[in-house]
Design a protein around this motif. Structure first.
Motif, PDB file in Angstrom:
ATOM      1  N   GLY A 184       0.823  -1.204   0.000  1.00 19.52           N
ATOM      2  CA  GLY A 184       0.000   0.000   0.000  1.00 19.52           C
ATOM      3  C   GLY A 184       0.857   1.254   0.000  1.00 19.52           C
ATOM      4  N   ASN A 185       0.474   2.239   0.799  1.00 18.54           N
ATOM      5  CA  ASN A 185       1.219   3.496   0.879  1.00 18.54           C
ATOM      6  C   ASN A 185       2.180   3.530   2.066  1.00 18.54           C
ATOM      7  OD1 ASN A 185      -0.161   4.686  -1.357  1.00 18.54           O
ATOM      8  ND2 ASN A 185      -1.905   5.122  -0.022  1.00 18.54           N
ATOM      9  N   SER A 186       2.250   2.437   2.791  1.00 17.87           N
ATOM     10  CA  SER A 186       3.060   2.389   4.009  1.00 17.87           C
ATOM     11  C   SER A 186       4.553   2.348   3.704  1.00 17.87           C
ATOM     12  CB  SER A 186       2.677   1.160   4.835  1.00 17.87           C
ATOM     13  OG  SER A 186       3.534   1.018   5.943  1.00 17.87           O
ATOM     14  N   ILE A 187       5.312   3.113   4.466  1.00 17.80           N
ATOM     15  CA  ILE A 187       6.773   3.075   4.401  1.00 17.80           C
ATOM     16  C   ILE A 187       7.301   2.919   5.817  1.00 17.80           C
ATOM     17  CG2 ILE A 187       8.894   4.353   3.890  1.00 17.80           C
ATOM     18  CD1 ILE A 187       7.485   5.728   1.638  1.00 17.80           C
ATOM     19  N   ARG A 188       8.199   1.963   5.990  1.00 21.19           N
ATOM     20  CA  ARG A 188       8.858   1.778   7.279  1.00 21.19           C
ATOM     21  C   ARG A 188      10.338   1.552   7.021  1.00 21.19           C
ATOM     22  NH1 ARG A 188       5.705  -2.722  10.593  1.00 21.19           N
ATOM     23  NH2 ARG A 188       5.647  -3.787   8.572  1.00 21.19           N
ATOM     24  N   MET A 189      11.172   2.254   7.739  1.00 17.07           N
ATOM     25  CA  MET A 189      12.606   2.096   7.517  1.00 17.07           C
ATOM     26  C   MET A 189      13.395   2.277   8.808  1.00 17.07           C
ATOM     27  SD  MET A 189      13.483   5.637   5.415  1.00 17.07           S
ATOM     28  CE  MET A 189      15.182   5.149   5.129  1.00 17.07           C
ATOM     29  N   ILE A 190      14.505   1.544   8.887  1.00 17.26           N
ATOM     30  CA  ILE A 190      15.441   1.655  10.008  1.00 17.26           C
ATOM     31  C   ILE A 190      16.836   1.842   9.428  1.00 17.26           C
ATOM     32  CG2 ILE A 190      16.480   0.534  12.008  1.00 17.26           C
ATOM     33  CD1 ILE A 190      13.959  -1.047  12.392  1.00 17.26           C
ATOM     34  N   ILE A 191      17.562   2.793   9.976  1.00 20.92           N
ATOM     35  CA  ILE A 191      18.922   3.077   9.526  1.00 20.92           C
ATOM     36  C   ILE A 191      19.907   2.768  10.655  1.00 20.92           C
ATOM     37  CG2 ILE A 191      20.501   4.852   8.660  1.00 20.92           C
ATOM     38  CD1 ILE A 191      18.244   4.190   6.730  1.00 20.92           C
ATOM     39  N   ASP A 192      20.847   1.877  10.393  1.00 26.79           N
ATOM     40  CA  ASP A 192      21.935   1.569  11.325  1.00 26.79           C
ATOM     41  C   ASP A 192      21.458   1.151  12.719  1.00 26.79           C
ATOM     42  OD1 ASP A 192      23.731   2.196   9.322  1.00 26.79           O
ATOM     43  OD2 ASP A 192      23.963   4.277   9.965  1.00 26.79           O
ATOM     44  N   SER A 193      20.235   0.646  12.814  1.00 28.31           N
ATOM     45  CA  SER A 193      19.630   0.246  14.099  1.00 28.31           C
ATOM     46  C   SER A 193      19.556   1.411  15.084  1.00 28.31           C
ATOM     47  CB  SER A 193      20.431  -0.908  14.733  1.00 28.31           C
ATOM     48  OG  SER A 193      20.427  -2.028  13.890  1.00 28.31           O
ATOM     49  N   GLU A 194      19.582   2.629  14.574  1.00 23.12           N
ATOM     50  CA  GLU A 194      19.589   3.812  15.435  1.00 23.12           C
ATOM     51  C   GLU A 194      18.436   4.777  15.175  1.00 23.12           C
ATOM     52  OE1 GLU A 194      23.299   5.797  15.239  1.00 23.12           O
ATOM     53  OE2 GLU A 194      24.457   4.127  16.044  1.00 23.12           O
ATOM     54  N   TYR A 195      17.961   4.819  13.930  1.00 25.54           N
ATOM     55  CA  TYR A 195      16.913   5.776  13.577  1.00 25.54           C
ATOM     56  C   TYR A 195      15.827   5.079  12.760  1.00 25.54           C
ATOM     57  CZ  TYR A 195      20.674   8.945  14.811  1.00 25.54           C
ATOM     58  OH  TYR A 195      21.693   9.572  15.471  1.00 25.54           O
ATOM     59  N   ALA A 196      14.570   5.479  13.018  1.00 28.07           N
ATOM     60  CA  ALA A 196      13.438   4.869  12.318  1.00 28.07           C
ATOM     61  C   ALA A 196      12.516   5.944  11.762  1.00 28.07           C
ATOM     62  CB  ALA A 196      12.659   3.954  13.257  1.00 28.07           C
ATOM     63  N   PHE A 217      11.770   2.359  21.082  1.00 25.31           N
ATOM     64  CA  PHE A 217      10.957   2.320  19.863  1.00 25.31           C
ATOM     65  C   PHE A 217      11.687   1.542  18.777  1.00 25.31           C
ATOM     66  CE2 PHE A 217       9.435   3.733  15.777  1.00 25.31           C
ATOM     67  CZ  PHE A 217       8.066   3.871  15.955  1.00 25.31           C
ATOM     68  N   ILE A 218      12.987   1.801  18.623  1.00 26.49           N
ATOM     69  CA  ILE A 218      13.778   1.118  17.594  1.00 26.49           C
ATOM     70  C   ILE A 218      13.755  -0.388  17.825  1.00 26.49           C
ATOM     71  CG2 ILE A 218      16.050   0.853  16.562  1.00 26.49           C
ATOM     72  CD1 ILE A 218      14.767   3.529  15.934  1.00 26.49           C
ATOM     73  N   LYS A 219      13.870  -0.795  19.075  1.00 21.66           N
ATOM     74  CA  LYS A 219      13.874  -2.230  19.409  1.00 21.66           C
ATOM     75  C   LYS A 219      12.573  -2.891  18.986  1.00 21.66           C
ATOM     76  CE  LYS A 219      14.603  -5.374  23.307  1.00 21.66           C
ATOM     77  NZ  LYS A 219      14.872  -5.471  24.767  1.00 21.66           N
ATOM     78  N   VAL A 220      11.440  -2.255  19.322  1.00 21.96           N
ATOM     79  CA  VAL A 220      10.127  -2.800  18.957  1.00 21.96           C
ATOM     80  C   VAL A 220       9.938  -2.776  17.443  1.00 21.96           C
ATOM     81  CG1 VAL A 220       7.634  -2.444  19.151  1.00 21.96           C
ATOM     82  CG2 VAL A 220       9.101  -2.159  21.166  1.00 21.96           C
ATOM     83  N   PHE A 221      10.392  -1.719  16.821  1.00 21.17           N
ATOM     84  CA  PHE A 221      10.251  -1.541  15.376  1.00 21.17           C
ATOM     85  C   PHE A 221      11.044  -2.600  14.622  1.00 21.17           C
ATOM     86  CE2 PHE A 221      10.489   1.198  11.463  1.00 21.17           C
ATOM     87  CZ  PHE A 221       9.132   1.390  11.332  1.00 21.17           C
ATOM     88  N   LYS A 222      12.270  -2.867  15.087  1.00 22.33           N
ATOM     89  CA  LYS A 222      13.104  -3.898  14.471  1.00 22.33           C
ATOM     90  C   LYS A 222      12.448  -5.268  14.587  1.00 22.33           C
ATOM     91  CE  LYS A 222      17.480  -4.095  15.235  1.00 22.33           C
ATOM     92  NZ  LYS A 222      18.785  -4.091  15.965  1.00 22.33           N
TER      93      LYS A 222
END
Length: 241
Positions: A184-196, A217-222
């Motif tokens: 769909g239109n969803s975008i999810r991204m994580i950079i270097d396990s530090e930023y989402a 948040f990063i932990k849950v997101f990953k």
């Protein structure tokens, strides 16, 4: 031609809406007097002359001397390139002279507007040092193809979670691609396990994304992205080898 879109883009290059309308009139019709521009656009003569003066100052129009003063639009490619060249010089000055930026922990930041979100995604991709996890539709991934190819040239791990394999062979061969259901239109991204960064990209001004560097948040997101990958593997989704 989508006139409103053209006027909007001219605005990005520093023209007011009225100046952009006058510039477009000159571009369509060639050399014109202020009176002729006013007649063609419906803009008052006083505002037309003010707009023509603004266009001249900004390098978008020239004054053609003769029996009657006429204005000529600068070719769009020249106008844009001149503006970009000038901005690059200003950028170099700022990079050399601006004070050092104070580093601080990134909280929860709301980014609004498709253009701002698009730029933030590109900046995050360019700033990556180790790895990128990017979940989005194939259409959206194609939007950032050039940036992803540069990432691969820098030997950064790139994991794409999408709904179709990209046509670009270099991208498919260089990245780890997991192909599952519609994104769909969803975008999810994580950079270097530090930023989402996460949100829905529709291309509208009221699009809103959440950006954060918060560890919890990063932990849950990953974990959520990891679960998404495992689901693709369990349900027989495609993975490039």
């Amino acid at each position: 031609m989508e006139e409103n879109a053209v006027l909007d883009k001219l605005g990005i290059f520093g023209l007011t809406r009225q100046e952009a309308s006058i510039y477009l009139c000159l571009y369509r019709n060639g050399a014109l007097t202020g009176y002729e521009v006013a007649k063609l656009t419906g803009i008052s003569r006083s505002n037309v002359y003010s707009g023509l003066s603004g266009l001249s100052d900004k390098g978008a129009a020239f004054l053609e001397e003769g029996n009657s003063s006429k204005y000529v639009a600068v070719p769009i490619e020249n106008f844009c390139e001149n503006k970009i060249r000038s901005m690059n010089k200003e950028k170099e000055f700022l990079l050399k002279n601006i004070p050092a930026m104070k580093k601080q922990e990134v909280g929860y930041i709301t980014i609004t507007g498709s253009r701002n979100i698009y730029n933030k995604i590109i900046n995050m991709i360019n700033d990556a040092e180790k790895r990128i996890y990017f979940s989005a539709s194939l259409t959206m991934i194609e939007e950032f193809r050039d940036e992803f190819l540069k990432v691969l040239d820098r030997k950064i791990k790139l994991v794409l979670i999408t709904d179709g394999l990209p046509e670009e062979k270099e991208l498919v061969n260089g990245a780890i691609c997991y192909v599952g259901g519609d994104r769909g239109n969803s975008i999810r991204m994580i950079i270097d396990s530090e930023y989402a960064l996460t949100g829905e990209m529709t291309g509208k001004k009221d699009d809103t994304f959440l950006y954060t560097g918060q560890e919890n948040f990063i932990k849950v997101f990953k974990e959520a992205l990891s679960n998404e990958i495992r689901l693709i593997e369990l349900t027989g989704g495609e993975k490039n080898e």
